[in-house]
Design a protein around this motif. Structure first.
Motif, PDB file in Angstrom:
ATOM      1  N   ALA A  33       0.846  -1.191   0.000  1.00 53.68           N
ATOM      2  CA  ALA A  33       0.000   0.000   0.000  1.00 53.68           C
ATOM      3  C   ALA A  33       0.880   1.239   0.000  1.00 53.68           C
ATOM      4  O   ALA A  33       2.006   1.223   0.493  1.00 53.68           O
ATOM      5  N   ARG A  34       0.331   2.318  -0.566  1.00 60.08           N
ATOM      6  CA  ARG A  34       1.007   3.617  -0.548  1.00 60.08           C
ATOM      7  C   ARG A  34      -0.045   4.704  -0.480  1.00 60.08           C
ATOM      8  O   ARG A  34      -1.227   4.478  -0.769  1.00 60.08           O
ATOM      9  N   GLY A  35       0.399   5.917  -0.121  1.00 56.59           N
ATOM     10  CA  GLY A  35      -0.532   7.036  -0.052  1.00 56.59           C
ATOM     11  C   GLY A  35       0.184   8.367  -0.131  1.00 56.59           C
ATOM     12  O   GLY A  35       1.391   8.463   0.116  1.00 56.59           O
ATOM     13  N   LYS A  36      -0.565   9.381  -0.472  1.00 55.59           N
ATOM     14  CA  LYS A  36      -0.068  10.748  -0.441  1.00 55.59           C
ATOM     15  C   LYS A  36       0.186  11.138   1.013  1.00 55.59           C
ATOM     16  O   LYS A  36      -0.332  10.508   1.934  1.00 55.59           O
ATOM     17  N   ALA A  37       0.944  12.202   1.229  1.00 54.38           N
ATOM     18  CA  ALA A  37       1.215  12.676   2.587  1.00 54.38           C
ATOM     19  C   ALA A  37      -0.106  12.909   3.326  1.00 54.38           C
ATOM     20  O   ALA A  37      -1.031  13.504   2.785  1.00 54.38           O
ATOM     21  N   GLY A  38      -0.178  12.388   4.537  1.00 60.44           N
ATOM     22  CA  GLY A  38      -1.365  12.545   5.365  1.00 60.44           C
ATOM     23  C   GLY A  38      -2.373  11.425   5.228  1.00 60.44           C
ATOM     24  O   GLY A  38      -3.339  11.368   5.986  1.00 60.44           O
ATOM     25  N   CYS A  39      -2.176  10.514   4.293  1.00 56.77           N
ATOM     26  CA  CYS A  39      -3.085   9.389   4.114  1.00 56.77           C
ATOM     27  C   CYS A  39      -2.734   8.244   5.069  1.00 56.77           C
ATOM     28  O   CYS A  39      -1.572   8.023   5.390  1.00 56.77           O
ATOM     29  N   ALA A  40      -3.745   7.518   5.511  1.00 53.80           N
ATOM     30  CA  ALA A  40      -3.554   6.376   6.397  1.00 53.80           C
ATOM     31  C   ALA A  40      -3.188   5.140   5.590  1.00 53.80           C
ATOM     32  O   ALA A  40      -3.719   4.919   4.503  1.00 53.80           O
ATOM     33  N   LEU A  41      -2.271   4.349   6.144  1.00 51.05           N
ATOM     34  CA  LEU A  41      -1.877   3.080   5.539  1.00 51.05           C
ATOM     35  C   LEU A  41      -2.122   1.968   6.552  1.00 51.05           C
ATOM     36  O   LEU A  41      -1.793   2.117   7.732  1.00 51.05           O
ATOM     37  N   PHE A  42      -2.692   0.854   6.085  1.00 51.78           N
ATOM     38  CA  PHE A  42      -2.958  -0.313   6.922  1.00 51.78           C
ATOM     39  C   PHE A  42      -2.370  -1.530   6.217  1.00 51.78           C
ATOM     40  O   PHE A  42      -2.703  -1.796   5.064  1.00 51.78           O
ATOM     41  N   LEU A  43      -1.496  -2.254   6.911  1.00 52.75           N
ATOM     42  CA  LEU A  43      -0.817  -3.397   6.318  1.00 52.75           C
ATOM     43  C   LEU A  43      -1.013  -4.646   7.158  1.00 52.75           C
ATOM     44  O   LEU A  43      -1.015  -4.572   8.390  1.00 52.75           O
TER      45      LEU A  43
END
Length: 82
Positions: A33-43
């Motif tokens: 998973a990846r995201g823009k700055a400020g996005c939540a990541l769950f692995l």
């Protein structure tokens, strides 16, 4: 999009949170998973039989997690992947 969510639940799946305040979840075997700055990541880390070994949650752009970079759990810790 804005506050959107992306989920990759299959083996080797990839999820991207590309909008403002989004969330990306990778719960399948060797998912990322990846995201823009400020996005939540769950692995979720699984073994070859699908058993859950570890879980992790964080925010892109904080605590050493780079925005726009794919991560997968390895030994319970987020690791950058191509």
């Amino acid at each position: 999009g804005y506050q959107g969510a992306a989920t990759a639940s299959g083996d080797w799946g990839a999820a991207t949170a590309s909008g403002y305040q989004g969330a990306a979840t990778a719960s399948g075997y060797e998912g990322k998973a990846r995201g823009k700055a400020g996005c939540a990541l769950f692995l979720v880390e699984r073994d070859g039989n699908g058993e859950i070994l570890a879980v992790w949650a964080g925010i892109a752009g904080r605590d050493g997690i780079k925005p726009d970079t794919f991560y997968r759990l390895v030994d319970g810790k987020p690791a950058e992947v191509a």
